[in-house]
Design a protein around this motif. Structure first.
Motif, PDB file in Angstrom:
ATOM      1  N   ARG A 234     -30.356  13.840 106.372  1.00 22.12           N
ATOM      2  CA  ARG A 234     -31.675  13.615 106.618  1.00 22.12           C
ATOM      3  C   ARG A 234     -32.078  15.177 106.773  1.00 22.12           C
ATOM      4  N   PRO A 235     -33.331  15.446 106.209  1.00 23.44           N
ATOM      5  CA  PRO A 235     -33.995  16.448 106.464  1.00 23.44           C
ATOM      6  C   PRO A 235     -34.764  16.417 107.734  1.00 23.44           C
TER       7      PRO A 235
ATOM      8  N   THR B 133     -23.140  18.936 110.589  1.00 23.03           N
ATOM      9  CA  THR B 133     -23.871  19.945 110.807  1.00 23.03           C
ATOM     10  C   THR B 133     -24.232  19.896 112.074  1.00 23.03           C
ATOM     11  N   ASP B 134     -24.893  21.104 112.696  1.00 24.71           N
ATOM     12  CA  ASP B 134     -25.251  21.238 114.109  1.00 24.71           C
ATOM     13  C   ASP B 134     -26.372  20.188 114.282  1.00 24.71           C
ATOM     14  N   GLY B 135     -27.206  19.880 113.351  1.00 24.38           N
ATOM     15  CA  GLY B 135     -28.291  18.955 113.421  1.00 24.38           C
ATOM     16  C   GLY B 135     -27.805  17.608 114.123  1.00 24.38           C
TER      17      GLY B 135
ATOM     18  N   ASP C  53     -33.826  19.070 113.172  1.00 23.02           N
ATOM     19  CA  ASP C  53     -32.969  20.034 112.209  1.00 23.02           C
ATOM     20  C   ASP C  53     -32.340  19.077 111.099  1.00 23.02           C
ATOM     21  N   ASP C  54     -32.296  19.909 110.055  1.00 22.65           N
ATOM     22  CA  ASP C  54     -31.394  18.854 108.968  1.00 22.65           C
ATOM     23  C   ASP C  54     -30.182  18.370 109.754  1.00 22.65           C
ATOM     24  N   ALA C  55     -29.768  17.251 109.240  1.00 23.69           N
ATOM     25  CA  ALA C  55     -28.626  16.575 110.002  1.00 23.69           C
ATOM     26  C   ALA C  55     -27.784  15.868 109.030  1.00 23.69           C
TER      27      ALA C  55
END
Length: 252
Positions: free
Chosen positions: A10-11, A192-194, A241-243
């Motif tokens: 998800r953006p 990701t870090d998101g 954040d992008d996740a």
């Protein structure tokens, strides 16, 4: 081979999502493009999404073709190919040229992993515990957060700093790599870090993250992040954040 691979992404804003998931029957790759700071000259005519797409394609071709090459070498070769695709149009010596974190897992009886940058791989062990593989060098830069743009620029892909996949193939040799007995794990999460904000910022245990991932799916994990971001805000940086979250379920 994995029994099943599921993912969600998800953006974080109206900007295009710069995360990427690619997977095959026995491998998972997650890339997280480093969003360019406003006003910074990257020296490159290509954007971060271009870099992520090219690097992801090069990794997929190699992982699909030959399961015997060590993951660090797979990444090094893919970075070399991506660098050649710039075709001399960009200044690849510029430390602000597009880059991405990389997290990879390959299952061939044993579970091989590679992490470069702050996108963790987390194994769900047979006993219910989580084993986290992370690259924490970005969190250990001098002075603590928030970092200045100049500090990040100086420490990116430099000894004593942190490493990401961009223009320097040798960065792949700095990856965190290893392997795990496939029979010791029930599955693996790649994030990701998101999504890692759940553990890093909001107090979730990785065991809790993996339980939601396995029981309710990757979309539910991202939904939990968004709810906490809305209720409590970010610890630093972007509100959202992008996740991306991936669940690779292993054969029982």
């Amino acid at each position: 081979m994995f029994a099943e691979i599921t993912h969600a992404t998800r953006p974080g804003s109206e900007r295009p999502n710069e995360d990427l998931v690619i997977a095959g029957p026995s491998w998972i790759v997650v890339l997280d493009g480093a969003t360019a700071a406003a006003g910074v000259d990257s020296g490159c005519v290509h954007d971060v999404a271009w870099l992520v797409g090219r690097l992801g394609g090069a990794l997929a071709a190699r992982l699909a073709a030959d399961g015997g090459v060590p993951l660090a070498r797979v990444l090094e070769s893919a970075i070399e190919e991506t660098g050649a695709a710039h075709a001399g149009a960009c200044d690849l010596r510029n430390p602000d040229s597009p880059s991405a974190t990389v997290a990879m897992v390959r299952f061939r009886g044993r579970l091989e992993y590679l992490v470069l940058g702050d996108s963790p791989v987390v194994f769900s062990l047979a006993g219910g515990q989580a084993r986290v593989v992370s690259d924490e060098r970005l969190e250990r830069l001098p002075g603590g957060r928030p970092y200045s743009l100049e500090l990040v620029r100086r420490m990116r892909n430099a000894p004593g700093g942190f490493w990401v996949a961009g223009a320097r193939p040798e960065a792949a040799r700095e990856s965190v790599t290893g392997e795990l007995d496939g029979g010791a794990a029930r599955g693996v999460g790649v994030f990701t870090d998101g999504v890692a904000r759940l553990a890093d910022w909001y107090g979730w245990s990785w065991e809790s993250v993996l339980a939601v991932l396995a029981d309710s799916g990757p979309g539910a994990v991202i939904g939990a992040v968004r709810e906490l971001e809305a209720a409590r805000g970010p610890v630093w940086g972007k509100r959202h954040d992008d996740a991306t979250a991936v669940w690779g379920r292993l054969p029982s």
